[in-house]
Write an enzyme that holds these catalytic residues in place. Structure first.
Site, PDB file in Angstrom:
ATOM      1  N   ARG A  69       0.829  -1.199   0.000  1.00 38.09           N
ATOM      2  CA  ARG A  69       0.000   0.000   0.000  1.00 38.09           C
ATOM      3  C   ARG A  69       0.872   1.262   0.000  1.00 38.09           C
ATOM      4  O   ARG A  69       2.064   1.213   0.258  1.00 38.09           O
ATOM      5  CB  ARG A  69      -0.925   0.006   1.226  1.00 38.09           C
TER       6      ARG A  69
ATOM      7  N   GLU B 157      -6.141   5.017  13.613  1.00 36.56           N
ATOM      8  CA  GLU B 157      -7.061   4.095  14.282  1.00 36.56           C
ATOM      9  C   GLU B 157      -7.732   4.680  15.517  1.00 36.56           C
ATOM     10  O   GLU B 157      -8.658   4.059  16.066  1.00 36.56           O
ATOM     11  CB  GLU B 157      -6.349   2.788  14.658  1.00 36.56           C
TER      12      GLU B 157
END
Length: 369
Positions: free
Chosen positions: A15, A117
């Site tokens: 990614r 997160e």
């Protein structure tokens, strides 16, 4: 603001922290974007595509890390700690509750660490964790089904079975985003699916969505022991925002599972919810404990990088633009959702669950911002 996008260096992490569209959004507002050479290749993005949208391609990681803000995907590895410096804004997944060394390094260098997160909406949802949780949940059943094949160490069970045979038994610990997506794939493959959770509304929602195709059970020790012991595939999908995952499955319980059963612990990046789990990599994704196959890759979505990069950056770029336009301090004061993403600031640990996880002093963000 100068924004750096380094190439990810975690094993088989394909990614990248920004797409060409994200570059254009920043450069159109007058910001400068430095992209490390070949950073996007794993996601099918060529350097020329970044250049077309206004980025400057830089030859080395240190050049990308020289920006005012660095946008990544995964937490920095030890070899990247040397790039830390005071007032650097690091915007990425950090998972600090499972990373004591990284936590201390960020604080010591006075890095402004913003964790994807822990950016949390008022209703408790985690908008930047959600897309990767969706990917990881769906992948968990795919890789679990593969690991159940005999040649890969599994017991040789087809999750969907065929007429005249039993279907595979899938147990999912946690009915949140990961668990719901894991259930979607497991049901689609024809498995017998049980989801355990402590939230009555979550279990009601799952039964409403999936109907008779799913069984829900309250997550207590008795129910966990009963269903895990006879499961073919166990998916760990438990999350406590920003904190270590609770240990729900003991080593003794794992030993009672049938040889060739499979565990996929998606919570491993937060310490794991199964006692026998430890982080692995895409190069060596599995190991066995008492004959049970464990798949514990923390960056599972990196294997499907094209899907994951676009899904992730669709959600991260809005906050990146806000930080670049206003500066981190003004952006955090103006947006309490973004403010919850700050884990380290000015040498302090400003996210309480992380401080508690490592026995460090906690400083409320309001005192230092």
């Amino acid at each position: 603001m100068i924004v750096g996008v380094p190439k990810e260096i975690k094993t088989r992490e394909y990614r990248v922290g920004m797409t060409p569209a994200g570059v254009r959004s920043l450069t159109a507002r007058g910001h400068k974007v430095l992209v490390e050479k070949s950073a996007g290749e794993g996601s099918g993005i060529r350097d020329a595509e970044y250049v077309t949208q206004g980025a400057t391609i830089v030859p080395a990681a240190q050049d990308a890390w020289s920006g005012d803000m660095v946008v990544k995907v995964k937490e920095p590895l030890t070899s990247e700690y040397g790039f830390f410096r005071e007032n650097l804004v690091l915007y990425t997944y950090l998972h600090l509750a499972a990373e004591p060394e990284l936590t201390r390094a960020l604080a010591a260098a006075k890095v402004k660490g913003v964790a994807y997160e822990t950016i949390e909406n008022d209703d408790g949802t985690l908008p930047l964790l959600r897309p990767m949780s969706e990917v990881a949940g769906r992948m968990a059943v795919q890789v679990g089904a593969t690991c159940l094949e005999k040649e890969r160490g599994g017991k040789g069970v087809l999750l969907g079975g065929v007429p005249g045979t039993r279907r595979g038994r899938v147990v999912i610990l946690g009915g949140g985003v990961v668990g719901r997506n894991a259930a979607t794939i497991a049901i689609g493959m024809g498995a017998q699916v049980t989801v355990l959770d402590v939230r009555a509304d979550t279990m009601a929602y799952l039964e409403d969505v999936f109907g008779g195709a799913i069984e829900t059970l309250y997550s207590n020790l008795t129910n966990i022991e009963e269903v895990v012991a006879r499961a073919d595939l166990v998916v760990g999908a438990v999350l406590i925002t920003g904190a270590k995952a609770p240990r729900l499955v003991t080593r003794e319980l794992v030993s009672r599972m049938q040889p060739g059963s499979v565990i996929v612990d998606v919570a491993v990046d937060q310490g794991g919810c199964i006692e026998t789990c430890r982080p692995t990599s895409h190069d060596h994704p599995t190991y066995e404990v008492d004959g049970v196959v464990h798949y514990c890759v923390p960056n599972m979505p990196g294997a499907v990088s094209q899907t994951s990069t676009w899904a992730l950056t669709n959600t991260t770029m809005g906050y990146a633009l806000r930080i670049a336009d206003l500066g981190l301090e003004a952006a955090a004061r103006a947006d309490r959702v973004l403010a919850k993403g700050l884990n380290t600031y000015g040498g302090h640990v400003v996210y309480e669950p992380v401080a508690h996880a490592h026995g460090l002093a906690f400083t409320p963000l309001s005192q230092v911002l």
